[in-house]
Design a protein around this motif. Structure first.
Motif, PDB file in Angstrom:
ATOM      1  N   ASP A   1       0.645  -1.420   0.185  1.00 14.89           N
ATOM      2  CA  ASP A   1      -0.165   0.074  -0.271  1.00 14.89           C
ATOM      3  C   ASP A   1       0.663   1.009   0.094  1.00 14.89           C
ATOM      4  N   GLN A   2       2.137   1.518   0.935  1.00 14.64           N
ATOM      5  CA  GLN A   2       2.617   2.542   0.653  1.00 14.64           C
ATOM      6  C   GLN A   2       3.135   2.877   0.122  1.00 14.64           C
ATOM      7  N   LYS A   3       3.956   1.031  -0.988  1.00 17.73           N
ATOM      8  CA  LYS A   3       4.656   1.549  -2.404  1.00 17.73           C
ATOM      9  C   LYS A   3       3.796   1.909  -3.369  1.00 17.73           C
ATOM     10  N   PHE A   4       3.006   1.999  -3.725  1.00 16.88           N
ATOM     11  CA  PHE A   4       1.662   2.378  -4.555  1.00 16.88           C
ATOM     12  C   PHE A   4       2.353   3.526  -4.251  1.00 16.88           C
ATOM     13  N   LEU A   5       1.729   4.193  -2.794  1.00 16.13           N
ATOM     14  CA  LEU A   5       1.086   5.462  -2.856  1.00 16.13           C
ATOM     15  C   LEU A   5       2.776   6.549  -3.146  1.00 16.13           C
ATOM     16  N   SER A   6       4.097   6.685  -2.943  1.00  9.15           N
ATOM     17  CA  SER A   6       5.091   6.627  -2.857  1.00  9.15           C
ATOM     18  C   SER A   6       5.789   6.341  -3.984  1.00  9.15           C
ATOM     19  N   SER A   7       5.223   5.787  -4.970  1.00 13.68           N
ATOM     20  CA  SER A   7       5.941   5.675  -6.340  1.00 13.68           C
ATOM     21  C   SER A   7       5.313   5.429  -6.911  1.00 13.68           C
ATOM     22  N   PRO A   8       4.899   6.052  -7.956  1.00 13.55           N
ATOM     23  CA  PRO A   8       4.307   6.408  -9.094  1.00 13.55           C
ATOM     24  C   PRO A   8       4.373   5.140 -10.509  1.00 13.55           C
ATOM     25  N   PRO A   9       3.215   4.416 -10.946  1.00 13.26           N
ATOM     26  CA  PRO A   9       3.346   3.418 -11.616  1.00 13.26           C
ATOM     27  C   PRO A   9       3.710   3.909 -13.360  1.00 13.26           C
ATOM     28  N   PRO A  10       4.664   3.407 -13.748  1.00 18.24           N
ATOM     29  CA  PRO A  10       5.050   3.296 -14.971  1.00 18.24           C
ATOM     30  C   PRO A  10       4.467   3.991 -15.285  1.00 18.24           C
ATOM     31  N   ASN A  11       4.821   4.708 -16.762  1.00 18.80           N
ATOM     32  CA  ASN A  11       3.714   5.900 -18.037  1.00 18.80           C
ATOM     33  C   ASN A  11       3.521   6.925 -16.553  1.00 18.80           C
ATOM     34  N   THR A  12       3.229   7.708 -15.743  1.00 23.53           N
ATOM     35  CA  THR A  12       3.018   8.489 -14.957  1.00 23.53           C
ATOM     36  C   THR A  12       3.866   9.021 -14.318  1.00 23.53           C
ATOM     37  N   LEU A  13       3.297  10.267 -13.637  1.00 27.72           N
ATOM     38  CA  LEU A  13       4.711  12.052 -13.380  1.00 27.72           C
ATOM     39  C   LEU A  13       3.527  11.866 -12.422  1.00 27.72           C
ATOM     40  N   ARG A  14       4.560  12.254 -11.853  1.00 28.75           N
ATOM     41  CA  ARG A  14       3.910  12.583 -10.075  1.00 28.75           C
ATOM     42  C   ARG A  14       4.775  13.799  -9.962  1.00 28.75           C
ATOM     43  N   LEU A  15       3.659  14.532  -9.268  1.00 26.39           N
ATOM     44  CA  LEU A  15       3.556  16.309  -9.297  1.00 26.39           C
ATOM     45  C   LEU A  15       3.662  16.488  -7.817  1.00 26.39           C
ATOM     46  N   ASP A  16       4.881  17.241  -7.388  1.00 28.52           N
ATOM     47  CA  ASP A  16       4.268  17.425  -5.992  1.00 28.52           C
ATOM     48  C   ASP A  16       4.465  19.130  -6.016  1.00 28.52           C
ATOM     49  N   SER A  17       4.967  19.926  -6.906  1.00 30.26           N
ATOM     50  CA  SER A  17       4.169  21.293  -6.844  1.00 30.26           C
ATOM     51  C   SER A  17       4.761  21.226  -8.653  1.00 30.26           C
ATOM     52  N   ALA A  18       3.587  22.598  -9.113  1.00 28.86           N
ATOM     53  CA  ALA A  18       3.784  22.864  -9.937  1.00 28.86           C
ATOM     54  C   ALA A  18       3.951  24.380  -9.792  1.00 28.86           C
ATOM     55  N   SER A  19       4.191  25.249 -10.791  1.00 30.05           N
ATOM     56  CA  SER A  19       3.610  26.513 -11.111  1.00 30.05           C
ATOM     57  C   SER A  19       2.744  26.682 -11.375  1.00 30.05           C
ATOM     58  N   PRO A  20       1.851  27.618 -11.641  1.00 30.35           N
ATOM     59  CA  PRO A  20       0.031  27.944 -11.133  1.00 30.35           C
ATOM     60  C   PRO A  20       0.267  28.171 -13.321  1.00 30.35           C
ATOM     61  N   GLN A  21       0.867  28.336 -13.541  1.00 26.41           N
ATOM     62  CA  GLN A  21       1.186  28.641 -15.283  1.00 26.41           C
ATOM     63  C   GLN A  21       1.275  27.088 -16.274  1.00 26.41           C
ATOM     64  N   ASP A  22       2.109  26.093 -15.101  1.00 25.26           N
ATOM     65  CA  ASP A  22       2.005  24.964 -15.655  1.00 25.26           C
ATOM     66  C   ASP A  22       1.174  24.308 -15.955  1.00 25.26           C
ATOM     67  N   LEU A  23       0.140  24.061 -14.492  1.00 27.30           N
ATOM     68  CA  LEU A  23      -0.815  23.220 -14.141  1.00 27.30           C
ATOM     69  C   LEU A  23      -1.613  22.927 -15.062  1.00 27.30           C
ATOM     70  N   SER A  24      -2.144  24.218 -15.998  1.00 28.21           N
ATOM     71  CA  SER A  24      -3.509  23.228 -16.972  1.00 28.21           C
ATOM     72  C   SER A  24      -2.184  22.868 -17.971  1.00 28.21           C
ATOM     73  N   ASP A  25      -1.554  23.277 -18.113  1.00 25.64           N
ATOM     74  CA  ASP A  25      -0.326  22.187 -19.475  1.00 25.64           C
ATOM     75  C   ASP A  25      -0.237  21.428 -19.282  1.00 25.64           C
ATOM     76  N   TYR A  26      -0.281  20.679 -17.523  1.00 26.53           N
ATOM     77  CA  TYR A  26       0.122  19.169 -17.279  1.00 26.53           C
ATOM     78  C   TYR A  26      -1.615  18.577 -17.483  1.00 26.53           C
ATOM     79  N   TYR A  27      -2.298  19.497 -16.948  1.00 26.48           N
ATOM     80  CA  TYR A  27      -3.899  18.809 -17.412  1.00 26.48           C
ATOM     81  C   TYR A  27      -4.055  17.962 -17.999  1.00 26.48           C
ATOM     82  N   ASN A  28      -4.167  19.551 -19.130  1.00 28.25           N
ATOM     83  CA  ASN A  28      -4.666  19.146 -20.587  1.00 28.25           C
ATOM     84  C   ASN A  28      -3.508  17.726 -20.954  1.00 28.25           C
TER      85      ASN A  28
END
Length: 125
Positions: A1-28
Motif C-alpha cells: 500500500d505505501q509503495k503504491f502511494l509513494s512510487s508512481p506506476p510506469p507511464n505516470t508523472l508525480r507532481l509534488d508542486s508546479a507553478s500555476p502557469q504549468d498546471l493547465s498544461d499538465y492537466y491538458n
C-alpha cells in the motif's frame, strides 16, 4: 500500500508542486488524474483536472465522494489498478465524453447561480 502511494506506476508523472502557469498544461497533456489521498479537504487537484476535461480517479473518502462525475476507488492498489484498467479500456471517444461530462459537472458546481445559494445560506444561518 505505501509503495503504491509513494512510487508512481510506469507511464505516470508525480507532481509534488508546479507553478500555476504549468498546471493547465499538465492537466491538458494527461489522460487521467490520480488522487489517492487518505485525507483530502476539498479535492482542488481533481476539480482543476476536470475543468481541463481530464477525468479524475480519486479515493472513495467523504470529501472526494461528494464530487460528481469523478471516478472513485477504494484506497488500495488493487482497486485503483482496476479503475485505471477500466479507464484505459475505454475508446478515445468514450474518454473524451467522460472528460466533457467531468468539466460540465465542475462548471455547474462552481457556477455563480449555485455558489450564490450556498453563500446566502452560509451568511444567513
Amino acid at each position: 500500500d505505501q509503495k503504491f502511494l509513494s512510487s508512481p506506476p510506469p507511464n505516470t508523472l508525480r507532481l509534488d508542486s508546479a507553478s500555476p502557469q504549468d498546471l493547465s498544461d499538465y492537466y491538458n497533456a494527461s489522460d487521467l488524474c490520480l488522487l489517492p489521498s487518505r485525507t483530502e479537504g476539498y479535492g482542488l487537484v481533481s476539480r482543476e483536472s476536470m475543468l481541463c476535461k481530464t477525468p479524475a480517479l480519486v479515493s472513495n473518502i467523504p470529501s472526494l465522494r461528494a464530487i460528481d462525475n469523478v471516478i472513485k476507488a477504494e484506497l488500495n492498489p488493487e482497486d485503483f489498478q482496476k479503475k485505471i484498467n477500466w479507464f484505459f479500456s475505454l475508446s478515445q471517444k468514450e474518454k473524451q465524453e467522460l472528460g466533457r461530462i467531468s468539466r460540465q459537472g465542475i462548471v455547474k458546481e462552481t457556477s455563480f447561480k449555485n455558489l450564490k445559494h450556498v453563500w446566502r445560506d452560509v451568511l444567513l444561518n
